[in-house]
Design a protein around this motif. Sequence first.
Motif, short mmCIF file in Angstrom:
data_model
loop_
_atom_site.label_atom_id
_atom_site.label_comp_id
_atom_site.label_asym_id
_atom_site.label_seq_id
_atom_site.Cartn_x
_atom_site.Cartn_y
_atom_site.Cartn_z
N ALA A 150 0.83 -1.20 0.00
CA ALA A 150 0.00 0.00 0.00
C ALA A 150 0.86 1.25 0.00
CB ALA A 150 -0.93 -0.01 1.20
N LYS A 151 1.91 1.24 0.80
CA LYS A 151 2.77 2.42 0.84
C LYS A 151 3.56 2.57 -0.47
CE LYS A 151 3.32 2.82 5.86
NZ LYS A 151 2.24 1.88 6.19
N TYR A 152 4.06 1.47 -0.98
CA TYR A 152 4.76 1.53 -2.27
C TYR A 152 3.83 2.09 -3.34
CZ TYR A 152 7.27 -0.02 -6.43
OH TYR A 152 7.90 -0.06 -7.66
N ASP A 153 2.61 1.58 -3.40
CA ASP A 153 1.65 2.06 -4.39
C ASP A 153 1.32 3.53 -4.20
OD1 ASP A 153 1.40 -0.26 -5.85
OD2 ASP A 153 -0.40 -0.96 -4.81
N GLN A 154 1.27 3.97 -2.94
CA GLN A 154 1.00 5.39 -2.67
C GLN A 154 2.04 6.27 -3.34
OE1 GLN A 154 1.04 6.41 1.51
NE2 GLN A 154 0.61 8.58 1.14
N ALA A 155 3.31 5.88 -3.23
CA ALA A 155 4.38 6.67 -3.82
C ALA A 155 4.30 6.65 -5.35
CB ALA A 155 5.73 6.16 -3.35
N VAL A 156 4.07 5.47 -5.93
CA VAL A 156 4.00 5.36 -7.39
C VAL A 156 2.82 6.15 -7.92
CG1 VAL A 156 3.64 3.77 -9.32
CG2 VAL A 156 5.21 3.15 -7.48
N ASP A 157 1.68 6.07 -7.24
CA ASP A 157 0.50 6.80 -7.69
C ASP A 157 0.72 8.30 -7.62
OD1 ASP A 157 -2.43 6.77 -8.49
OD2 ASP A 157 -2.56 7.91 -6.62
N TYR A 158 1.41 8.76 -6.57
CA TYR A 158 1.67 10.20 -6.47
C TYR A 158 2.62 10.64 -7.58
CZ TYR A 158 1.67 14.71 -4.16
OH TYR A 158 1.47 16.04 -3.88
N PHE A 159 3.61 9.83 -7.89
CA PHE A 159 4.51 10.13 -9.00
C PHE A 159 3.71 10.38 -10.28
CE2 PHE A 159 6.63 8.54 -12.80
CZ PHE A 159 7.89 9.10 -12.75
N LYS A 160 2.71 9.57 -10.52
CA LYS A 160 1.94 9.67 -11.76
C LYS A 160 0.80 10.68 -11.69
CE LYS A 160 2.86 4.83 -13.01
NZ LYS A 160 2.28 3.48 -13.23
N ASN A 161 0.15 10.80 -10.53
CA ASN A 161 -1.11 11.54 -10.46
C ASN A 161 -1.21 12.53 -9.31
OD1 ASN A 161 -2.31 9.80 -12.57
ND2 ASN A 161 -2.23 8.22 -11.00
N GLY A 162 -0.13 12.77 -8.58
CA GLY A 162 -0.21 13.61 -7.39
C GLY A 162 -0.61 15.04 -7.67
N ALA A 163 -1.13 15.69 -6.63
CA ALA A 163 -1.60 17.07 -6.77
C ALA A 163 -0.48 18.10 -6.67
CB ALA A 163 -2.66 17.36 -5.70
#
Length: 409
Positions: free
Chosen positions: A234-247
């Motif tokens: 979950a934490k790994y995915d949080q970082a990857v998702d922010y890389f791609k879609n973060g605000a």
Amino acid sequence: MSRSSAHGTSRRAILKAASGVALAGTVGSLATAALGGSAQAAPAVFTHPGMLNAFGELNRAKVRVAAGNDPWLAGWNRLTANSHAQSGWRARPQATVVRGGTGENYGTLYNDIHAAYQNALRWKIGGTGAHGDTARDILNAWSATLTMVTGNADRFLAAGIYGWQFAQAAELMRGYSGFDLDRFRRMMVNVFYPLNNQFLNQHNDACITNYWANWDLCNMASIMAIGILGDDGAKYDQAVDYFKNGAGNGAIRKAIPFVYDDQGLAQWQESGRDQGHTMMGMGQLGAICEMAWNQGDDLYGYDGNRFMKAAQYVATYNLGQDVPFTKYTWGSGQNCAYNEHTALSSASRGQTRPVWDMLHYHYARRRGLSVPYITAMAELGRPEGGGGDYGSTSGGFDQLGYGTLLYAK
């Protein structure tokens, strides 16, 4: 999107086959539960060591140094000459680390982190137990003592930069006799992650564009590293998702807002600020991409090699050549007051930081791409050093370094 469905199958399939899906799933579930996270229906499969330093790179450095081959040997000699890399370094753990405001003491933390990392490298590559013992003792001392990172807004920089760096040393020491990995992971989750998560979600209650890209990037890197260290998908995915879609400005299209495809270049968000922080960004985003690569995800090549184009842009300008610039505007403070950069900043132009060899060896050697300006910057800085080789202030410790030793191919 879950990690298992978001990532490509080729490198992921190789890692699953090598690690054993059933065993890794069990370990991931137990580790997540032990660290206070929620169990995942389909736990992520992680490879270890799998952050900045994977087994292949470490083994190649070990073999090449033993054979006396350059540039590995030159990189090794740079490491062994560093005062932080000496066995017997004594940790000075603090219960509370302060960065920004009254009572600053964060230099104690970053010096000990770099000593732990450098001694861990000497054990992994040189096989000397005294250095392994030193790295272990530093990590254990801090995990037994540290309970808080605080200060003014700079506390988020401390939690980000030192969070991802600390995790690198612990990852190298995984399985070492006497190293309390479980306690160290609890420290990372309880002390560093809350600040990382708070910053990415709230940005210190400021306008979303108030903070430069590096603030987001270091906190993203810390969350990714904590996820890998704890087998927490979950934490790994949080970082990857922010890389791609973060605000915030650390998301890839905000950190690199303008692309000049006809020139193979892309403008970095802090280019109008100064070149020191711009090159810091190469190191922070590079760390994220390298960690993801070692877990089977190609963020280096994401969005048409957007990061590669930005690194070429930064390298070109810092080699003394001209690059295009598009006016950059942003809002600051709590009310998003208008600001603009209308030209590149020449402040700190040509500064040396140990960020380029990792990028050169990835793009030019792993991928076989032409990156002449990245390559030229890398050549100027060889052999790369680490913390303690680039001054005593915090900027000299923003990267772990030793890219020549670790990534040469």
